[in-house]
Design a protein around this motif. Structure first.
Motif, mmCIF file in Angstrom:
data_model
loop_
_atom_site.group_PDB
_atom_site.id
_atom_site.type_symbol
_atom_site.label_atom_id
_atom_site.label_comp_id
_atom_site.label_asym_id
_atom_site.label_seq_id
_atom_site.Cartn_x
_atom_site.Cartn_y
_atom_site.Cartn_z
ATOM 1 N N GLU A 96 -1.285 -0.928 -8.344
ATOM 2 C CA GLU A 96 -1.278 -1.347 -6.943
ATOM 3 C C GLU A 96 -2.571 -2.113 -6.702
ATOM 4 O O GLU A 96 -3.653 -1.542 -6.757
ATOM 5 C CB GLU A 96 -1.194 -0.125 -6.030
ATOM 6 N N ALA A 137 -10.805 3.254 -8.919
ATOM 7 C CA ALA A 137 -9.442 2.841 -8.581
ATOM 8 C C ALA A 137 -8.453 3.576 -9.471
ATOM 9 O O ALA A 137 -8.728 3.841 -10.644
ATOM 10 C CB ALA A 137 -9.280 1.334 -8.767
ATOM 11 N N ARG A 165 -1.350 9.746 -13.163
ATOM 12 C CA ARG A 165 -2.371 8.989 -12.437
ATOM 13 C C ARG A 165 -3.622 8.884 -13.308
ATOM 14 O O ARG A 165 -4.165 9.889 -13.765
ATOM 15 C CB ARG A 165 -2.720 9.676 -11.122
ATOM 16 N N GLU A 197 0.827 -1.198 0.000
ATOM 17 C CA GLU A 197 0.000 0.000 0.000
ATOM 18 C C GLU A 197 0.867 1.256 0.000
ATOM 19 O O GLU A 197 1.874 1.330 0.690
ATOM 20 C CB GLU A 197 -0.907 -0.006 1.226
ATOM 21 N N ARG A 237 -7.548 6.824 -13.744
ATOM 22 C CA ARG A 237 -8.600 6.253 -12.900
ATOM 23 C C ARG A 237 -9.570 5.437 -13.737
ATOM 24 O O ARG A 237 -9.773 5.703 -14.923
ATOM 25 C CB ARG A 237 -9.346 7.359 -12.148
ATOM 26 N N TRP A 296 -4.509 3.935 -11.168
ATOM 27 C CA TRP A 296 -3.327 3.199 -11.601
ATOM 28 C C TRP A 296 -2.389 4.200 -12.258
ATOM 29 O O TRP A 296 -2.754 5.357 -12.472
ATOM 30 C CB TRP A 296 -3.680 2.046 -12.547
ATOM 31 N N GLU A 332 -5.663 -0.959 -4.752
ATOM 32 C CA GLU A 332 -6.567 0.058 -5.269
ATOM 33 C C GLU A 332 -7.918 -0.546 -5.636
ATOM 34 O O GLU A 332 -8.954 0.092 -5.483
ATOM 35 C CB GLU A 332 -5.952 0.744 -6.492
ATOM 36 N N ASP A 355 -14.701 -3.873 -6.652
ATOM 37 C CA ASP A 355 -13.864 -4.112 -5.480
ATOM 38 C C ASP A 355 -13.908 -5.595 -5.121
ATOM 39 O O ASP A 355 -14.495 -6.416 -5.843
ATOM 40 C CB ASP A 355 -14.276 -3.209 -4.316
ATOM 41 N N ARG A 405 -10.607 -1.075 1.737
ATOM 42 C CA ARG A 405 -11.825 -0.643 1.050
ATOM 43 C C ARG A 405 -13.082 -1.279 1.649
ATOM 44 O O ARG A 405 -14.191 -0.790 1.425
ATOM 45 C CB ARG A 405 -11.762 -1.020 -0.437
#
Length: 379
Positions: free
Chosen positions: A88, A75, A60, A46, A62, A77, A91, A67, A97
């Motif tokens: 990760e 999330a 970054r 993390e 998204r 990446w 995420e 989940d 979460r």
């Protein structure tokens, strides 16, 4: 004079980039003329995405994925350029979460991690670095495999539902509809543990309880993962269940190692390469590193130990700053840490220490820098 600042995050307080900024400010107060290079670090778990993006100036991105419980979530990446993506896994399928009362160890799935891999493929990734750690799952990577187009059939020809608890019903693994782009992708898997997939040191036995698994759940999941491994071995021709690291993140790395081009690497070393730590260390006389707590376990693949080894190879003095120093932290001196300090000046509530972490880091870094300078000048 070059000073390199390469810390990990202070969990529940500051991300690695903010820790680095606070230390750098303290160094600058003591040595305004110093060349300070900040290299936020992580060990593959993390916080790794934030550290990698800060160190590499990556982008970054998204996506809305599922989940661990199959609910939509946003999330992030990272796109690092040159065909490289960083994911990760926490995420999408992270334990944090999922509220404790909603954790479902038998049904938690890595499907959302596979969806992030698809996002990376759509962006043109040829190299995917995957950080493991902090997972809510124990499905051996089955969900990721299904998200990427693979099929897991039971004896009646039906697709298995999500979660490691269904793997005992697996009869056939079908790779025919896996995304064809995967054939030209290299996975690099960042791990900080060496556990195998199954057995007394396996994914279920060691990490299952922290994800909500009861003793009965652990035994059931371990048998299910062993069965999954046997069927995968028949389909792939690879026997990866005993490979060190396949037990990380609920076995996520197992399915990647079994069916794709993949290499396991110590997380801190992989992040160091991405962040070009060795280049920053060339010519450095002093290195600051650290994380929220340091103790004997810090030697086992954690950032301060990794940075210290790199710093020692360059002949630099390495100072490690921690929120707290636990039993056995002195072992860090064996791997290159010159001195380790807690940033907390005296008894303090944890909540207060977390709130004041940036100021505490600045002050301790300033004091350490002043002491080091005094030693250099002989005053």
């Amino acid at each position: 004079m070059r000073v390199v600042v390469a810390p990990d995050s202070y969990k529940e307080s500051l991300c690695a980039a903010d820790v680095a900024a606070a230390i750098a400010e303290g160094v600058r107060q003591a040595a305004p003329e110093a060349e300070i290079l900040s290299v936020p670090m992580a060990d593959g778990g993390e916080g790794s995405l934030d550290a990698v993006l800060a160190a590499t100036k990556g982008e970054r991105r998204r996506a809305v994925v599922l989940d661990a419980n199959g609910q939509p979530c946003e999330a992030a990446w990272g796109w690092l350029g040159n065909g490289t993506a960083f994911i990760e896994m926490a995420e999408a399928a992270g334990l944090e979460r999922i509220p404790p009362a909603q954790r479902r160890p038998l049904r938690a799935s890595t499907y959302g991690v596979g969806q992030l891999v698809l996002q990376a493929l759509d962006a043109g990734a040829r190299r995917i670095v995957l950080g493991l750690g902090g997972s809510a799952t124990t499905d051996g990577g089955a969900g990721l495999f299904q998200a990427l187009g693979g099929h897991l059939f039971d004896a009646e020809g039906g697709e298995l539902p999500p979660g490691g608890g269904a793997l005992h019903r697996l009869s056939k693994v079908d790779t025919n509809k896996l995304d064809g782009r995967l054939a030209s992708v290299q996975f690099e898997i960042a791990v900080d543990v060496d556990n195998p997939l199954c057995g007394e040191r396996g994914a279920a036995a060691i990490f299952g309880p922290q994800k909500g698994a009861t003793p009965d759940d652990v035994a059931f999941l371990d048998k299910a993962l062993a069965h999954f491994a046997a069927v995968c071995r028949e389909a792939s021709g690879r026997d990866e269940a005993g490979t060190p690291g396949t037990g990380a993140a609920g076995g996520l790395g197992f399915v990647i190692k079994s069916f794709f081009q993949a290499e396991f690497r110590p997380g801190v070393e992989l992040i160091a390469d991405l962040a070009e730590l060795d280049q920053a260390l060339r010519g450095a006389r002093l290195v600051f590193t650290g994380e929220g707590r340091m103790d004997r376990q810090t030697l086992l693949g954690k950032t301060p130990a990794g940075v210290a080894r790199h710093g020692r190879r360059q002949g630099a003095t390495v100072i490690a700053l921690a929120g707290s120093l636990g039993e056995g932290y002195e072992a860090l001196y064996e791997v290159g840490v010159t001195a380790a300090f807690s940033v907390v000046p005296g008894p303090m509530e944890l909540s207060q220490a977390c709130h004041d972490a940036a100021a505490l880091l600045r002050e301790r870094a300033r004091d350490c820098m002043l002491l080091w300078l005094a030693g250099q000048t002989g005053h």
